[in-house]
Motif scaffolding. Sequence first.
Motif, PDB file in Angstrom:
ATOM      1  N   LYS A   1       0.842  -1.240  -0.019  1.00  0.00           N
ATOM      2  CA  LYS A   1      -0.049  -0.030   0.020  1.00  0.00           C
ATOM      3  C   LYS A   1       0.922   1.379   0.005  1.00  0.00           C
ATOM      4  O   LYS A   1       0.821   2.328  -0.682  1.00  0.00           O
ATOM      5  N   VAL A   2       1.798   1.171   0.970  1.00  0.00           N
ATOM      6  CA  VAL A   2       2.631   2.386   0.967  1.00  0.00           C
ATOM      7  C   VAL A   2       3.492   2.629  -0.261  1.00  0.00           C
ATOM      8  O   VAL A   2       3.670   3.761  -1.017  1.00  0.00           O
ATOM      9  N   ALA A   3       4.017   1.578  -0.834  1.00  0.00           N
ATOM     10  CA  ALA A   3       4.925   1.767  -2.070  1.00  0.00           C
ATOM     11  C   ALA A   3       3.902   2.325  -3.427  1.00  0.00           C
ATOM     12  O   ALA A   3       4.539   3.012  -4.149  1.00  0.00           O
ATOM     13  N   LEU A   4       2.680   1.458  -3.492  1.00  0.00           N
ATOM     14  CA  LEU A   4       1.899   2.000  -4.497  1.00  0.00           C
ATOM     15  C   LEU A   4       1.476   3.625  -4.287  1.00  0.00           C
ATOM     16  O   LEU A   4       1.347   4.407  -5.265  1.00  0.00           O
ATOM     17  N   GLU A   5       1.157   3.913  -3.105  1.00  0.00           N
ATOM     18  CA  GLU A   5       0.707   5.286  -2.758  1.00  0.00           C
ATOM     19  C   GLU A   5       1.850   6.355  -2.764  1.00  0.00           C
ATOM     20  O   GLU A   5       1.410   7.374  -3.492  1.00  0.00           O
ATOM     21  N   MET A   6       3.144   6.014  -2.832  1.00  0.00           N
ATOM     22  CA  MET A   6       4.177   6.670  -3.164  1.00  0.00           C
ATOM     23  C   MET A   6       4.332   7.052  -4.756  1.00  0.00           C
ATOM     24  O   MET A   6       4.984   7.858  -4.963  1.00  0.00           O
ATOM     25  N   HIS A   7       3.756   6.169  -5.358  1.00  0.00           N
ATOM     26  CA  HIS A   7       3.587   6.110  -6.700  1.00  0.00           C
ATOM     27  C   HIS A   7       2.240   7.260  -7.228  1.00  0.00           C
ATOM     28  O   HIS A   7       2.066   7.229  -8.455  1.00  0.00           O
ATOM     29  N   GLY A   8       1.665   7.665  -6.468  1.00  0.00           N
ATOM     30  CA  GLY A   8       0.406   8.556  -6.643  1.00  0.00           C
ATOM     31  C   GLY A   8      -0.785   7.829  -7.007  1.00  0.00           C
ATOM     32  O   GLY A   8      -1.819   8.306  -7.472  1.00  0.00           O
ATOM     33  N   LEU A   9      -0.726   6.451  -6.593  1.00  0.00           N
ATOM     34  CA  LEU A   9      -1.909   5.380  -6.881  1.00  0.00           C
ATOM     35  C   LEU A   9      -2.881   5.559  -5.500  1.00  0.00           C
ATOM     36  O   LEU A   9      -2.519   5.800  -4.403  1.00  0.00           O
ATOM     37  N   LYS A  10      -4.167   5.510  -5.618  1.00  0.00           N
ATOM     38  CA  LYS A  10      -5.138   5.379  -4.583  1.00  0.00           C
ATOM     39  C   LYS A  10      -5.266   3.804  -4.354  1.00  0.00           C
ATOM     40  O   LYS A  10      -5.682   3.051  -5.213  1.00  0.00           O
ATOM     41  N   CYS A  11      -5.245   3.697  -3.054  1.00  0.00           N
ATOM     42  CA  CYS A  11      -5.184   2.251  -2.674  1.00  0.00           C
ATOM     43  C   CYS A  11      -6.248   1.956  -1.359  1.00  0.00           C
ATOM     44  O   CYS A  11      -6.244   2.808  -0.502  1.00  0.00           O
ATOM     45  N   ALA A  12      -6.897   0.842  -1.485  1.00  0.00           N
ATOM     46  CA  ALA A  12      -7.872   0.210  -0.325  1.00  0.00           C
ATOM     47  C   ALA A  12      -7.183  -1.074  -0.262  1.00  0.00           C
ATOM     48  O   ALA A  12      -7.255  -1.750  -1.141  1.00  0.00           O
ATOM     49  N   ALA A  13      -7.400  -1.671   0.989  1.00  0.00           N
ATOM     50  CA  ALA A  13      -6.771  -2.972   1.435  1.00  0.00           C
ATOM     51  C   ALA A  13      -7.928  -3.578   2.030  1.00  0.00           C
ATOM     52  O   ALA A  13      -8.494  -3.164   3.001  1.00  0.00           O
ATOM     53  N   PHE A  14      -7.869  -5.045   1.776  1.00  0.00           N
ATOM     54  CA  PHE A  14      -8.681  -5.829   2.373  1.00  0.00           C
ATOM     55  C   PHE A  14      -8.156  -7.308   2.886  1.00  0.00           C
ATOM     56  O   PHE A  14      -7.423  -7.668   2.233  1.00  0.00           O
ATOM     57  N   ARG A  15      -8.576  -7.716   3.965  1.00  0.00           N
ATOM     58  CA  ARG A  15      -8.208  -9.154   4.572  1.00  0.00           C
ATOM     59  C   ARG A  15      -8.982 -10.253   4.260  1.00  0.00           C
ATOM     60  O   ARG A  15      -8.405 -11.149   4.754  1.00  0.00           O
ATOM     61  N   SER A  16     -10.092  -9.992   3.677  1.00  0.00           N
ATOM     62  CA  SER A  16     -11.006 -11.151   3.461  1.00  0.00           C
ATOM     63  C   SER A  16     -11.637 -11.049   1.989  1.00  0.00           C
ATOM     64  O   SER A  16     -11.651  -9.832   1.468  1.00  0.00           O
ATOM     65  N   VAL A  17     -11.999 -12.265   1.392  1.00  0.00           N
ATOM     66  CA  VAL A  17     -12.862 -12.301   0.152  1.00  0.00           C
ATOM     67  C   VAL A  17     -13.925 -11.356   0.679  1.00  0.00           C
ATOM     68  O   VAL A  17     -14.469 -10.711  -0.546  1.00  0.00           O
ATOM     69  N   GLN A  18     -14.637 -11.703   1.679  1.00  0.00           N
ATOM     70  CA  GLN A  18     -16.090 -10.992   1.832  1.00  0.00           C
ATOM     71  C   GLN A  18     -15.832  -9.755   1.828  1.00  0.00           C
ATOM     72  O   GLN A  18     -16.761  -8.861   1.226  1.00  0.00           O
ATOM     73  N   SER A  19     -14.919  -8.798   2.599  1.00  0.00           N
ATOM     74  CA  SER A  19     -14.792  -7.651   2.609  1.00  0.00           C
ATOM     75  C   SER A  19     -14.331  -6.989   1.319  1.00  0.00           C
ATOM     76  O   SER A  19     -15.026  -6.051   1.074  1.00  0.00           O
ATOM     77  N   PHE A  20     -13.635  -7.587   0.510  1.00  0.00           N
ATOM     78  CA  PHE A  20     -13.106  -7.268  -0.851  1.00  0.00           C
ATOM     79  C   PHE A  20     -14.516  -7.272  -1.836  1.00  0.00           C
ATOM     80  O   PHE A  20     -14.700  -6.261  -2.449  1.00  0.00           O
ATOM     81  N   SER A  21     -15.419  -8.269  -1.513  1.00  0.00           N
ATOM     82  CA  SER A  21     -16.479  -8.367  -2.571  1.00  0.00           C
ATOM     83  C   SER A  21     -17.542  -7.360  -2.128  1.00  0.00           C
ATOM     84  O   SER A  21     -17.981  -6.758  -3.064  1.00  0.00           O
ATOM     85  N   GLU A  22     -17.608  -6.953  -0.966  1.00  0.00           N
ATOM     86  CA  GLU A  22     -18.636  -5.868  -0.466  1.00  0.00           C
ATOM     87  C   GLU A  22     -18.047  -4.597  -0.864  1.00  0.00           C
ATOM     88  O   GLU A  22     -18.750  -3.610  -1.381  1.00  0.00           O
ATOM     89  N   ALA A  23     -16.657  -4.429  -0.889  1.00  0.00           N
ATOM     90  CA  ALA A  23     -16.264  -3.055  -1.559  1.00  0.00           C
ATOM     91  C   ALA A  23     -16.379  -2.855  -2.904  1.00  0.00           C
ATOM     92  O   ALA A  23     -16.748  -1.833  -3.528  1.00  0.00           O
ATOM     93  N   MET A  24     -16.284  -4.033  -3.738  1.00  0.00           N
ATOM     94  CA  MET A  24     -16.505  -4.154  -5.151  1.00  0.00           C
ATOM     95  C   MET A  24     -17.810  -3.516  -5.632  1.00  0.00           C
ATOM     96  O   MET A  24     -18.048  -3.118  -6.731  1.00  0.00           O
TER      97      MET A  24
ATOM     98  N   ARG B   1     -12.705 -14.728 -10.254  1.00  0.00           N
ATOM     99  CA  ARG B   1     -13.804 -15.189 -11.321  1.00  0.00           C
ATOM    100  C   ARG B   1     -14.797 -13.973 -10.987  1.00  0.00           C
ATOM    101  O   ARG B   1     -15.343 -13.741 -11.814  1.00  0.00           O
ATOM    102  N   LEU B   2     -15.117 -13.627  -9.787  1.00  0.00           N
ATOM    103  CA  LEU B   2     -16.160 -12.768  -9.702  1.00  0.00           C
ATOM    104  C   LEU B   2     -15.951 -11.419 -10.399  1.00  0.00           C
ATOM    105  O   LEU B   2     -16.871 -10.843 -11.171  1.00  0.00           O
ATOM    106  N   ILE B   3     -14.538 -10.778 -10.282  1.00  0.00           N
ATOM    107  CA  ILE B   3     -14.120  -9.690 -11.180  1.00  0.00           C
ATOM    108  C   ILE B   3     -14.208  -9.814 -12.446  1.00  0.00           C
ATOM    109  O   ILE B   3     -14.929  -8.993 -13.205  1.00  0.00           O
ATOM    110  N   LYS B   4     -13.810 -10.926 -12.973  1.00  0.00           N
ATOM    111  CA  LYS B   4     -13.910 -11.284 -14.624  1.00  0.00           C
ATOM    112  C   LYS B   4     -15.247 -11.443 -15.187  1.00  0.00           C
ATOM    113  O   LYS B   4     -15.380 -11.060 -16.279  1.00  0.00           O
ATOM    114  N   LYS B   5     -16.207 -11.730 -14.204  1.00  0.00           N
ATOM    115  CA  LYS B   5     -17.405 -11.797 -14.854  1.00  0.00           C
ATOM    116  C   LYS B   5     -18.263 -10.754 -14.722  1.00  0.00           C
ATOM    117  O   LYS B   5     -18.886 -10.634 -15.555  1.00  0.00           O
ATOM    118  N   ARG B   6     -18.069  -9.919 -13.650  1.00  0.00           N
ATOM    119  CA  ARG B   6     -18.692  -8.649 -13.490  1.00  0.00           C
ATOM    120  C   ARG B   6     -18.016  -7.543 -13.988  1.00  0.00           C
ATOM    121  O   ARG B   6     -18.730  -6.557 -14.611  1.00  0.00           O
TER     122      ARG B   6
END
Length: 213
Positions: free
Chosen positions: A19-42, A66-71
């Motif tokens: 997250k720190v490395a990507l933010e240093m490149h000017g990217l907006k990042c969000a981190a998730f620790r589980s498939v469920q929280s990731f899917s809800e954010a999507m 699979r979920l991402i590539k389907k939707r």
Amino acid sequence: MKGTVFILEDDESICALVKVALEMHGLKCAAFRSVQSFSEAMQDEVPDVALLDIMLPDGSGLDALRLIKKRHPSVSCIMLSALSKEEDKVNGLNMGADDYIAKPFSVLELAARVNARLRGKRQQSVLSAGTVTLNTETMRCEIGGAQVSLNKKEYELLKCFLENAGTVLPRERLLTEVWGYDTGETRTLDNHVARLRKLGVKIETVFGVGYKL
């Protein structure tokens, strides 16, 4: 910001480092620790790039893939995994991953690969067919040379049509990619197609199947 990245990783130290490395490149990042929280954010936001660990507490990052590539097939997916055998990489790539990086990895290399994916997206930021032009970075739409205003779902539907110009798109696929479900009431889809037609977008009805731009 130059792009949005979702990170699905249950190792807190790796997640923080990436997250720190990507933010240093000017990217907006969000981190998730589980498939469920990731899917809800999507459901609320679609990133430009998704970084996906495979072995997670509540499932597999391959399920998220699979979920991402389907939707949202336009999202670039990079697998980050301790599973480093050739068959693991081949399996991930065959399932739709755009890249596969084995742990341990260099965060500088990772950032470079993410930026490469984003550069590719920027080069494809202008979609057009006939008299319709859509800039996916600015969300500016022109039809017949005149700028038109679209709401969020109209924009997403038109983007889907332009990305698949000339292809018959089943109702189920349109509902999945734009509204996140593939069964149920289709009146909403029909109403949005009617609205785009009034604006001058030439959409053909393929009876019993769906629509085609």
